[in-house]
Design an enzyme around this catalytic site. Sequence first.
Site, PDB file in Angstrom:
ATOM      1  N   SER A  55      24.766  -1.237  35.294  1.00 45.19           N
ATOM      2  CA  SER A  55      26.206  -1.372  35.140  1.00 45.19           C
ATOM      3  C   SER A  55      26.615  -2.810  35.404  1.00 45.19           C
ATOM      4  CB  SER A  55      26.918  -0.422  36.105  1.00 45.19           C
ATOM      5  OG  SER A  55      27.593  -1.142  37.101  1.00 45.19           O
ATOM      6  N   LYS A  56      27.613  -3.255  34.660  1.00 47.35           N
ATOM      7  CA  LYS A  56      27.959  -4.669  34.787  1.00 47.35           C
ATOM      8  C   LYS A  56      28.639  -4.965  36.119  1.00 47.35           C
ATOM      9  CE  LYS A  56      31.969  -4.238  31.744  1.00 47.35           C
ATOM     10  NZ  LYS A  56      32.407  -4.496  30.392  1.00 47.35           N
ATOM     11  N   ARG A  57      29.143  -3.934  36.773  1.00 49.01           N
ATOM     12  CA  ARG A  57      29.763  -4.180  38.071  1.00 49.01           C
ATOM     13  C   ARG A  57      28.713  -4.324  39.166  1.00 49.01           C
ATOM     14  NH1 ARG A  57      33.518  -1.912  35.341  1.00 49.01           N
ATOM     15  NH2 ARG A  57      32.410   0.054  35.225  1.00 49.01           N
ATOM     16  N   ARG A  58      27.580  -3.651  38.983  1.00 47.23           N
ATOM     17  CA  ARG A  58      26.605  -3.602  40.075  1.00 47.23           C
ATOM     18  C   ARG A  58      25.373  -4.457  39.804  1.00 47.23           C
ATOM     19  NH1 ARG A  58      25.744   2.117  40.256  1.00 47.23           N
ATOM     20  NH2 ARG A  58      24.630   1.634  38.338  1.00 47.23           N
ATOM     21  N   THR A  81      33.926  -6.349  24.932  1.00 44.87           N
ATOM     22  CA  THR A  81      34.740  -6.118  26.123  1.00 44.87           C
ATOM     23  C   THR A  81      34.109  -6.721  27.376  1.00 44.87           C
ATOM     24  OG1 THR A  81      33.630  -4.007  26.352  1.00 44.87           O
ATOM     25  CG2 THR A  81      35.759  -3.976  25.268  1.00 44.87           C
TER      26      THR A  81
END
Length: 469
Positions: free
Chosen positions: A234-237, A12
């Site tokens: 986290s991949k967003r941060r 994902t």
Amino acid sequence: MTVRVRFAPSPTGMFHVGGARSALQNWIYAKQQGGVFVLRIEDTDAARNKPEWTEGILSALDWIGISRGSYEGPYFQSANAGEHRAAAARLYDSGRAYYCDCTREDVQARTGSQHQGYDGYHRDRGLGPGPGHALRFRTPDEGATVVVDLIRGEPTFENKLIEDFVIARGDGSPVFLLANVVDDMTMGITHVIRAEEHLPNTPKQQLLWEALGVKPPIWAHVPVVVNEKRQKLSKRRDKVALEAYRDEGYLAGAMRNYLMLLGWAPSGDREIVPWSVIEDEFRLDEVNLSSAFFDEKKLRAFNGEYIRALPVAEFIDACQPWLTGTGTIAPPPWQPEEFDADAFAAVAPLAQTRIAVLSEIVPNVDFLFLASPLIDEAAWTKTMKDGSAELLDDAVAAFEALESWDAESLKSTLEAVGAERGLKLGKTQAPVRVAVTGRTVGLPLFESLEVLGRERTLTRIRAARLRLV
Ligand code: GLU
């Protein structure tokens, strides 16, 4: 019993460094036990999966040393959908699961709480299958589920605190929790080594194993990887993609060494150790319980050491993707025909001791291949002061008169130019460096000038001089 472990990523997104660590831990454990490593792609979340993420996982594993063909699989969870449904049906037929058509609001209205789990309303109401009817597992009312975990001992979960959880949705599709268990079961998995975040699922999963009549695996939940603020990566941060580190020029050897140190250490006071030592010494039951800080600065330092330990020829080879722009790596600023392999080989040993990641090779050597240097304007303004124009004039005159164009002569010549003005070598060479390379920092200047050659050096100093009028 042959040990069978699995690594079961969901495709994902980019491949997470925490995932890479779990993969390596599984890999080593299998190797130590003479067991088998199975790769399973958990691709049942059709909305979030993309085939390119799967390819990314395979190539990232390959890069880190878990090469295609050396493990069993990849299997795809979606291919096992029939088994997942059959297991759900078996649980229903044996009375271990029941249908329920309550909405969240229904449950809330009855329990008066948003946070309490399912209240067991349909346990004994005999609702049959039908559209919108979810299948729930009937958890035992009494007793406790004891999880045998190689890292955590025997975490124990009171069964009465485990709600009757959903195992198949209203449209009949089994949920991840069940699919994951059924896959492990059909693949004969004996040890599940995975991230701590799955620990809360584990008692539920173990109950499913037991209800399906199969001995549960041994578990090992490894602590999460966190950033400097102790937040879960986290991949967003955070920069979490293994591919991003690869493309920046981290060496696979440095990366996997570093990843294995997250929560574990080899014997003695060592951190940088050959992979064979890690394969020998790693013990799952020695992995720390506390979360592991992914320290990019430390990883960089590690990588620098790995780079410096390479034989020069290997270093030159390792730089090629950045010198040419291969695959996902951005092309360098010069044209392929401008590149000069001999010139590069001449400065490579100087660069090797100075860079921490391979991508840094490009700004260090671009001055050699570009027709004119890329001038860093801030560096220019900072360096070109009153007197720089005259200094460059003198440097040109002195360099023109040089008999031998070699680093040593260049250095003593420029030193003399500076001395006449009462300047130390550092101050004297700064404007020359900016004129020739465009930057204030870089490879040793005189070796650089030697490789660049007289003509190009003089052209650049003259061009800089013209800008100063
Ligand atoms: N697909 C799950 C994940 O990527 C793995 C679950 C497991 O290892 O059991 O988090």
